[in-house]
Motif scaffolding. Structure first.
Motif, PDB file in Angstrom:
ATOM      1  N   VAL A  12     -25.041   7.935  -3.428  1.00  0.00           N
ATOM      2  CA  VAL A  12     -23.677   8.233  -3.004  1.00  0.00           C
ATOM      3  C   VAL A  12     -23.694   9.489  -2.144  1.00  0.00           C
ATOM      4  O   VAL A  12     -24.548  10.365  -2.324  1.00  0.00           O
ATOM      5  N   GLN A  13     -22.760   9.581  -1.215  1.00  0.00           N
ATOM      6  CA  GLN A  13     -22.673  10.767  -0.366  1.00  0.00           C
ATOM      7  C   GLN A  13     -21.998  11.916  -1.111  1.00  0.00           C
ATOM      8  O   GLN A  13     -21.213  11.680  -2.044  1.00  0.00           O
ATOM      9  N   PRO A  14     -22.279  13.135  -0.713  1.00  0.00           N
ATOM     10  CA  PRO A  14     -21.583  14.279  -1.321  1.00  0.00           C
ATOM     11  C   PRO A  14     -20.072  14.106  -1.230  1.00  0.00           C
ATOM     12  O   PRO A  14     -19.549  13.678  -0.202  1.00  0.00           O
ATOM     13  N   GLY A  15     -19.401  14.429  -2.329  1.00  0.00           N
ATOM     14  CA  GLY A  15     -17.965  14.242  -2.415  1.00  0.00           C
ATOM     15  C   GLY A  15     -17.554  12.887  -2.939  1.00  0.00           C
ATOM     16  O   GLY A  15     -16.364  12.668  -3.225  1.00  0.00           O
ATOM     17  N   GLY A  16     -18.498  11.987  -3.072  1.00  0.00           N
ATOM     18  CA  GLY A  16     -18.205  10.649  -3.539  1.00  0.00           C
ATOM     19  C   GLY A  16     -18.120  10.551  -5.054  1.00  0.00           C
ATOM     20  O   GLY A  16     -18.212  11.563  -5.777  1.00  0.00           O
ATOM     21  N   SER A  17     -17.950   9.320  -5.532  1.00  0.00           N
ATOM     22  CA  SER A  17     -17.778   9.062  -6.963  1.00  0.00           C
ATOM     23  C   SER A  17     -18.687   7.933  -7.424  1.00  0.00           C
ATOM     24  O   SER A  17     -19.037   7.043  -6.649  1.00  0.00           O
ATOM     25  N   LEU A  18     -19.034   8.005  -8.683  1.00  0.00           N
ATOM     26  CA  LEU A  18     -19.760   6.932  -9.359  1.00  0.00           C
ATOM     27  C   LEU A  18     -19.258   6.857 -10.792  1.00  0.00           C
ATOM     28  O   LEU A  18     -18.809   7.861 -11.354  1.00  0.00           O
ATOM     29  N   ARG A  19     -19.381   5.664 -11.365  1.00  0.00           N
ATOM     30  CA  ARG A  19     -19.028   5.494 -12.768  1.00  0.00           C
ATOM     31  C   ARG A  19     -20.211   4.882 -13.487  1.00  0.00           C
ATOM     32  O   ARG A  19     -20.659   3.788 -13.135  1.00  0.00           O
ATOM     33  N   LEU A  20     -20.714   5.600 -14.484  1.00  0.00           N
ATOM     34  CA  LEU A  20     -21.814   5.115 -15.301  1.00  0.00           C
ATOM     35  C   LEU A  20     -21.263   4.476 -16.570  1.00  0.00           C
ATOM     36  O   LEU A  20     -20.254   4.931 -17.116  1.00  0.00           O
ATOM     37  N   ASN A  76     -18.595  -0.297 -28.396  1.00  0.00           N
ATOM     38  CA  ASN A  76     -19.761   0.594 -28.513  1.00  0.00           C
ATOM     39  C   ASN A  76     -20.256   1.030 -27.136  1.00  0.00           C
ATOM     40  O   ASN A  76     -21.469   1.042 -26.866  1.00  0.00           O
ATOM     41  N   THR A  77     -19.337   1.368 -26.294  1.00  0.00           N
ATOM     42  CA  THR A  77     -19.650   1.699 -24.906  1.00  0.00           C
ATOM     43  C   THR A  77     -19.104   3.075 -24.549  1.00  0.00           C
ATOM     44  O   THR A  77     -18.010   3.452 -24.977  1.00  0.00           O
ATOM     45  N   VAL A  78     -19.899   3.796 -23.769  1.00  0.00           N
ATOM     46  CA  VAL A  78     -19.472   5.096 -23.268  1.00  0.00           C
ATOM     47  C   VAL A  78     -19.554   5.073 -21.745  1.00  0.00           C
ATOM     48  O   VAL A  78     -20.439   4.417 -21.169  1.00  0.00           O
ATOM     49  N   TYR A  79     -18.617   5.767 -21.117  1.00  0.00           N
ATOM     50  CA  TYR A  79     -18.546   5.811 -19.669  1.00  0.00           C
ATOM     51  C   TYR A  79     -18.617   7.264 -19.193  1.00  0.00           C
ATOM     52  O   TYR A  79     -18.231   8.186 -19.911  1.00  0.00           O
ATOM     53  N   LEU A  80     -19.079   7.413 -17.960  1.00  0.00           N
ATOM     54  CA  LEU A  80     -19.046   8.733 -17.337  1.00  0.00           C
ATOM     55  C   LEU A  80     -18.519   8.551 -15.914  1.00  0.00           C
ATOM     56  O   LEU A  80     -19.206   7.975 -15.063  1.00  0.00           O
ATOM     57  N   GLN A  81     -17.300   8.995 -15.700  1.00  0.00           N
ATOM     58  CA  GLN A  81     -16.718   8.969 -14.362  1.00  0.00           C
ATOM     59  C   GLN A  81     -17.097  10.267 -13.664  1.00  0.00           C
ATOM     60  O   GLN A  81     -16.759  11.355 -14.148  1.00  0.00           O
ATOM     61  N   MET A  82     -17.780  10.136 -12.552  1.00  0.00           N
ATOM     62  CA  MET A  82     -18.276  11.298 -11.829  1.00  0.00           C
ATOM     63  C   MET A  82     -17.604  11.365 -10.461  1.00  0.00           C
ATOM     64  O   MET A  82     -17.783  10.454  -9.637  1.00  0.00           O
ATOM     65  N   ASN A  83     -16.839  12.408 -10.250  1.00  0.00           N
ATOM     66  CA  ASN A  83     -16.135  12.615  -8.985  1.00  0.00           C
ATOM     67  C   ASN A  83     -16.648  13.878  -8.295  1.00  0.00           C
ATOM     68  O   ASN A  83     -17.289  14.723  -8.926  1.00  0.00           O
ATOM     69  N   SER A  84     -16.347  13.999  -7.034  1.00  0.00           N
ATOM     70  CA  SER A  84     -16.742  15.178  -6.248  1.00  0.00           C
ATOM     71  C   SER A  84     -18.219  15.491  -6.442  1.00  0.00           C
ATOM     72  O   SER A  84     -18.601  16.632  -6.714  1.00  0.00           O
ATOM     73  N   LEU A  85     -19.029  14.478  -6.311  1.00  0.00           N
ATOM     74  CA  LEU A  85     -20.458  14.638  -6.567  1.00  0.00           C
ATOM     75  C   LEU A  85     -21.113  15.568  -5.560  1.00  0.00           C
ATOM     76  O   LEU A  85     -20.737  15.600  -4.369  1.00  0.00           O
ATOM     77  N   LYS A  86     -22.094  16.309  -6.057  1.00  0.00           N
ATOM     78  CA  LYS A  86     -22.824  17.280  -5.259  1.00  0.00           C
ATOM     79  C   LYS A  86     -24.308  16.926  -5.256  1.00  0.00           C
ATOM     80  O   LYS A  86     -24.790  16.268  -6.185  1.00  0.00           O
ATOM     81  N   PRO A  87     -25.037  17.356  -4.247  1.00  0.00           N
ATOM     82  CA  PRO A  87     -26.487  17.076  -4.242  1.00  0.00           C
ATOM     83  C   PRO A  87     -27.188  17.555  -5.518  1.00  0.00           C
ATOM     84  O   PRO A  87     -28.139  16.906  -5.978  1.00  0.00           O
ATOM     85  N   GLU A  88     -26.705  18.636  -6.102  1.00  0.00           N
ATOM     86  CA  GLU A  88     -27.344  19.145  -7.321  1.00  0.00           C
ATOM     87  C   GLU A  88     -27.069  18.276  -8.549  1.00  0.00           C
ATOM     88  O   GLU A  88     -27.619  18.523  -9.617  1.00  0.00           O
ATOM     89  N   ASP A  89     -26.219  17.270  -8.406  1.00  0.00           N
ATOM     90  CA  ASP A  89     -26.011  16.309  -9.487  1.00  0.00           C
ATOM     91  C   ASP A  89     -27.084  15.223  -9.490  1.00  0.00           C
ATOM     92  O   ASP A  89     -27.128  14.396 -10.406  1.00  0.00           O
ATOM     93  N   THR A  90     -27.935  15.221  -8.474  1.00  0.00           N
ATOM     94  CA  THR A  90     -29.003  14.233  -8.397  1.00  0.00           C
ATOM     95  C   THR A  90     -29.947  14.365  -9.585  1.00  0.00           C
ATOM     96  O   THR A  90     -30.471  15.454  -9.855  1.00  0.00           O
ATOM     97  N   ALA A  91     -30.143  13.267 -10.286  1.00  0.00           N
ATOM     98  CA  ALA A  91     -30.979  13.281 -11.492  1.00  0.00           C
ATOM     99  C   ALA A  91     -31.043  11.866 -12.057  1.00  0.00           C
ATOM    100  O   ALA A  91     -30.315  10.974 -11.615  1.00  0.00           O
ATOM    101  N   VAL A  92     -31.916  11.693 -13.036  1.00  0.00           N
ATOM    102  CA  VAL A  92     -31.864  10.497 -13.865  1.00  0.00           C
ATOM    103  C   VAL A  92     -30.911  10.795 -15.018  1.00  0.00           C
ATOM    104  O   VAL A  92     -31.057  11.810 -15.712  1.00  0.00           O
ATOM    105  N   TYR A  93     -29.938   9.927 -15.204  1.00  0.00           N
ATOM    106  CA  TYR A  93     -28.933  10.106 -16.243  1.00  0.00           C
ATOM    107  C   TYR A  93     -29.270   9.188 -17.422  1.00  0.00           C
ATOM    108  O   TYR A  93     -29.480   7.975 -17.249  1.00  0.00           O
TER     109      TYR A  93
END
Length: 121
Positions: A12-20, A76-93
């Motif tokens: 995703v580009q910086p500033g974008g969103s993802l939902r895990l 039995n499900t958990v979600y992570l909504q990630m907004n305003s993503l930054k390059p430093e958020d890059t990782a294995v989750y």
């Protein structure tokens, strides 16, 4: 047997969103805490966010105001909504669950296999 299966990672580009998403399946009696951790190259695994079955949540300072954790206890499900993503958020989750398989069993911690999140232009 207990399995935690994550989905939703990607590029995703910086500033974008993802939902895990992370679904726990198998022989499960109850789940206490579910959470998300991440590990960037060369760094230790760190807590991103966690949620108890009662609805309490906590977040790493670096993601407060940008990430939101939520749970569907029936699924039995958990979600992570990630907004305003930054390059430093890059990782294995990694998804994590503290659960027990029988009423008399102790709680144990289980991990998912991880999903890659890359924030880059």
């Amino acid at each position: 047997q207990v399995q935690l299966v994550e989905s939703g990672g990607g590029l995703v580009q910086p500033g974008g969103s993802l939902r895990l998403s992370c679904a726990a399946s198998g022989s499960i009696f109850s789940i206490n805490t579910m959470g998300w951790y991440r590990q960037a190259p060369g760094k230790e695994r760190e807590l991103v966010a966690a949620a108890t079955s009662g609805g309490s949540t906590n977040y790493a300072d670096s993601v407060k105001g940008r990430f939101t954790i939520s749970r569907d206890n029936h699924k039995n499900t958990v979600y992570l909504q990630m907004n305003s993503l930054k390059p430093e958020d890059t990782a294995v989750y990694y998804c994590n669950a503290n659960l027990r398989q029988r009423p008399t069993y102790p709680y144990n911690v289980y991990w998912g296999q991880g999903t890659q999140v890359t924030v880059s232009s």
